[in-house]
Design a protein around this motif. Structure first.
Motif, PDB file in Angstrom:
ATOM      1  N   PRO A  43     -36.974   5.903  25.515  1.00 43.82           N
ATOM      2  CA  PRO A  43     -35.790   6.720  25.280  1.00 43.82           C
ATOM      3  C   PRO A  43     -35.396   7.430  26.580  1.00 43.82           C
ATOM      4  O   PRO A  43     -36.242   7.568  27.475  1.00 43.82           O
ATOM      5  CB  PRO A  43     -36.263   7.714  24.209  1.00 43.82           C
ATOM      6  CG  PRO A  43     -37.748   7.750  24.326  1.00 43.82           C
ATOM      7  CD  PRO A  43     -38.177   6.423  24.883  1.00 43.82           C
ATOM      8  N   PRO A  44     -34.142   7.861  26.733  1.00 46.34           N
ATOM      9  CA  PRO A  44     -33.119   7.853  25.683  1.00 46.34           C
ATOM     10  C   PRO A  44     -32.167   6.662  25.721  1.00 46.34           C
ATOM     11  O   PRO A  44     -31.312   6.559  24.857  1.00 46.34           O
ATOM     12  CB  PRO A  44     -32.337   9.120  25.995  1.00 46.34           C
ATOM     13  CG  PRO A  44     -32.379   9.204  27.502  1.00 46.34           C
ATOM     14  CD  PRO A  44     -33.743   8.687  27.891  1.00 46.34           C
ATOM     15  N   ASP A  81     -38.533   2.351  14.890  1.00 41.80           N
ATOM     16  CA  ASP A  81     -37.482   2.723  13.943  1.00 41.80           C
ATOM     17  C   ASP A  81     -36.110   2.541  14.591  1.00 41.80           C
ATOM     18  O   ASP A  81     -35.997   2.078  15.726  1.00 41.80           O
ATOM     19  CB  ASP A  81     -37.672   4.168  13.443  1.00 41.80           C
ATOM     20  CG  ASP A  81     -37.716   5.199  14.567  1.00 41.80           C
ATOM     21  OD1 ASP A  81     -36.957   5.042  15.557  1.00 41.80           O
ATOM     22  OD2 ASP A  81     -38.488   6.168  14.470  1.00 41.80           O
ATOM     23  N   PHE A 121     -34.176   4.612  15.832  1.00 39.54           N
ATOM     24  CA  PHE A 121     -33.906   5.478  16.970  1.00 39.54           C
ATOM     25  C   PHE A 121     -34.549   4.988  18.261  1.00 39.54           C
ATOM     26  O   PHE A 121     -34.076   5.297  19.344  1.00 39.54           O
ATOM     27  CB  PHE A 121     -34.373   6.903  16.672  1.00 39.54           C
ATOM     28  CG  PHE A 121     -33.619   7.575  15.567  1.00 39.54           C
ATOM     29  CD1 PHE A 121     -32.286   7.910  15.722  1.00 39.54           C
ATOM     30  CD2 PHE A 121     -34.236   7.847  14.353  1.00 39.54           C
ATOM     31  CE1 PHE A 121     -31.568   8.526  14.693  1.00 39.54           C
ATOM     32  CE2 PHE A 121     -33.540   8.456  13.331  1.00 39.54           C
ATOM     33  CZ  PHE A 121     -32.203   8.797  13.489  1.00 39.54           C
ATOM     34  N   ASN A 122     -35.672   4.249  18.157  1.00 40.98           N
ATOM     35  CA  ASN A 122     -36.371   3.842  19.384  1.00 40.98           C
ATOM     36  C   ASN A 122     -36.343   2.329  19.600  1.00 40.98           C
ATOM     37  O   ASN A 122     -37.251   1.758  20.190  1.00 40.98           O
ATOM     38  CB  ASN A 122     -37.808   4.382  19.404  1.00 40.98           C
ATOM     39  CG  ASN A 122     -38.733   3.643  18.452  1.00 40.98           C
ATOM     40  OD1 ASN A 122     -38.282   2.930  17.545  1.00 40.98           O
ATOM     41  ND2 ASN A 122     -40.026   3.821  18.634  1.00 40.98           N
ATOM     42  N   SER A 148     -32.434   2.393  22.729  1.00 43.32           N
ATOM     43  CA  SER A 148     -33.132   3.591  22.284  1.00 43.32           C
ATOM     44  C   SER A 148     -32.167   4.778  22.352  1.00 43.32           C
ATOM     45  O   SER A 148     -31.070   4.669  22.913  1.00 43.32           O
ATOM     46  CB  SER A 148     -34.353   3.843  23.162  1.00 43.32           C
ATOM     47  OG  SER A 148     -35.170   4.845  22.608  1.00 43.32           O
ATOM     48  N   THR A 149     -32.555   5.894  21.775  1.00 46.21           N
ATOM     49  CA  THR A 149     -31.682   7.064  21.710  1.00 46.21           C
ATOM     50  C   THR A 149     -32.446   8.334  22.066  1.00 46.21           C
ATOM     51  O   THR A 149     -33.679   8.341  22.128  1.00 46.21           O
ATOM     52  CB  THR A 149     -31.106   7.234  20.287  1.00 46.21           C
ATOM     53  OG1 THR A 149     -32.167   7.663  19.413  1.00 46.21           O
ATOM     54  CG2 THR A 149     -30.507   5.944  19.767  1.00 46.21           C
ATOM     55  N   ALA A 150     -31.701   9.392  22.260  1.00 44.11           N
ATOM     56  CA  ALA A 150     -32.312  10.688  22.549  1.00 44.11           C
ATOM     57  C   ALA A 150     -33.082  11.227  21.350  1.00 44.11           C
ATOM     58  O   ALA A 150     -33.901  12.145  21.487  1.00 44.11           O
ATOM     59  CB  ALA A 150     -31.233  11.683  22.974  1.00 44.11           C
ATOM     60  N   CYS A 151     -32.837  10.678  20.159  1.00 44.58           N
ATOM     61  CA  CYS A 151     -33.549  11.103  18.951  1.00 44.58           C
ATOM     62  C   CYS A 151     -34.920  10.452  18.822  1.00 44.58           C
ATOM     63  O   CYS A 151     -35.712  10.825  17.960  1.00 44.58           O
ATOM     64  CB  CYS A 151     -32.729  10.767  17.703  1.00 44.58           C
ATOM     65  SG  CYS A 151     -31.177  11.671  17.590  1.00 44.58           S
ATOM     66  N   ALA A 152     -35.203   9.457  19.669  1.00 40.21           N
ATOM     67  CA  ALA A 152     -36.484   8.750  19.581  1.00 40.21           C
ATOM     68  C   ALA A 152     -37.623   9.681  19.989  1.00 40.21           C
ATOM     69  O   ALA A 152     -37.538  10.400  20.987  1.00 40.21           O
ATOM     70  CB  ALA A 152     -36.466   7.519  20.480  1.00 40.21           C
ATOM     71  N   SER A 153     -38.708   9.652  19.224  1.00 42.75           N
ATOM     72  CA  SER A 153     -39.855  10.517  19.516  1.00 42.75           C
ATOM     73  C   SER A 153     -40.843   9.871  20.479  1.00 42.75           C
ATOM     74  O   SER A 153     -41.706  10.551  21.031  1.00 42.75           O
ATOM     75  CB  SER A 153     -40.584  10.866  18.207  1.00 42.75           C
ATOM     76  OG  SER A 153     -41.058   9.693  17.565  1.00 42.75           O
TER      77      SER A 153
END
Length: 359
Positions: free
Chosen positions: A159-160, A200, A202-203, A262-267
């Motif tokens: 990420p992100p 998921d 988000f990633n 991927s996104t900034a929401c990915a953990s």
């Protein structure tokens, strides 16, 4: 041979399950940086053991954790039907015999020291995976002659904004002989994509267009997204494939698929390993004399070859290899050093490597 079988049987009796420990943690050790190593020492098991001490290289435990349990007939038929209908199926909750996230941590450690994720296949734990899968894949995808063809790739999508592979089919063209003679709805070439981390939306999870919703699935052409998704409603046919670490998806050579951004929401990063299986009479293995656990120099040669091959694939930019001059020069130096080892590779595969502009 008989001695190997006896050795294998003996080792299985002492099998123990590997689990994560406090030591299985990626941590930078400047002395192990790729750029500081003499290329010849990279053929030595000790270098790779020092890099990821929680993983094994040509270790005595390499046969211990890869017994395949019995397959339930009902599950086999269900997965076979999904392969016919959708071109893929997912298996969840697999017991690999060890903690699969040991490999995830290994990928992170490799990246810290300048290596691409694919080099996780320097380790026995990664080499054992295709042999755990072989029986399942043969029973659920038609003809029983498929074997691991040594086409593998590791992935680490951070990420992100990093992304997996852009939309594509593994085989842009669809020759009739790529389908099983006994069941024309089942492929002779499949890939198995294993999640080494939780994955998921988000990633960067995988997305696939099921075969039953894909009008071009059986055609002999490579299609662009514009040709496949001709209406707004057709985008609703896309299926997202979130997975837990250890889950995997088996899919045919013609499934249209990709990894999202991927996104900034990915953990956390998305880490995975893809393995290829095929009928040798259609797509031969990359090793002339396949063996379950190749020696360290052969593993290094295969990894180098895969990085060279995938640097020239035209599916688009994606973070499996780097086009930085320093990385390309390093690949070329590895190739020159390993050239005698490359004689163990299939001739067509070797010729493709040697024609690369990198070299």
């Amino acid at each position: 041979n008989q001695n190997t079988k006896k050795k294998k049987k003996k080792k299985k009796k002492t099998a123990t399950k590997q689990t994560m420990s406090p030591k299985a943690k990626a941590e930078l050790n400047p002395a192990l940086m790729r750029e500081l190593q003499q290329t010849r020492c990279l053929q030595d098991c000790e270098y790779w053991r020092s890099l990821c001490p929680w993983l094994s290289v040509e270790g005595e435990t390499m046969y211990e954790i890869y017994d395949t349990g019995p397959l339930e007939a009902e599950e086999v038929e269900e997965r076979k039907e999904r392969m016919r209908r959708d071109g893929f199926y997912i298996v969840r909750g697999t017991d690999w015999g060890f903690d699969i996230q040991l490999l995830e941590e290994g990928v992170k450690q490799l990246l810290l020291h300048g290596w691409q994720a694919t080099f996780i296949t320097m380790y026995d734990e990664a080499w054992g995976l295709p042999y755990k899968l072989r029986e399942l894949i043969n029973e659920t995808t038609g003809d029983s002659g498929k074997s691991f063809n040594f086409d593998f790739l590791g992935y680490h999508v951070s990420p992100p904004s990093e992304a997996g592979m852009p939309p594509h089919r593994d085989f842009p063209h669809c020759p009739p002989e790529s389908w099983c003679a006994t069941d024309q709805d089942l492929p002779r070439v499949v890939s198995c994509w294993i999640a080494l981390s939780d994955v998921d939306a988000f990633n960067s999870c995988l997305y696939m267009l099921p075969a039953c919703k894909d009008a071009k699935y059986r055609s002999g052409k490579s299609e662009s997204a514009e040709e496949l998704f001709t209406t707004n409603e057709s985008f609703q046919d896309i299926v997202a494939l979130p997975m837990d670490a250890g889950d995997f998806v088996v899919f045919s050579h013609r499934v249209y698929h990709w990894g999202s951004s991927s996104t900034a929401c990915a953990s956390h990063p998305r880490v995975a390993l893809a393995l290829g299986f095929s009928d040798p009479s259609f797509k031969p293995p990359y090793l002339v004399e396949p063996e379950p656990f190749p020696s360290c120099p052969i593993r290094l040669a295969l990894n180098t070859a895969q990085m060279i091959i995938y640097n020239k694939r035209d599916v688009g930019p994606w973070p499996l290899t780097s086009d930085k001059p320093s990385d390309l020069a390093f690949l070329a130096s590895l190739y020159r050093m390993l050239r005698p080892v490359f004689s163990c590779l299939d001739g067509v595969y070797r010729n493709t490597i040697e024609s690369s502009p990198i070299l």
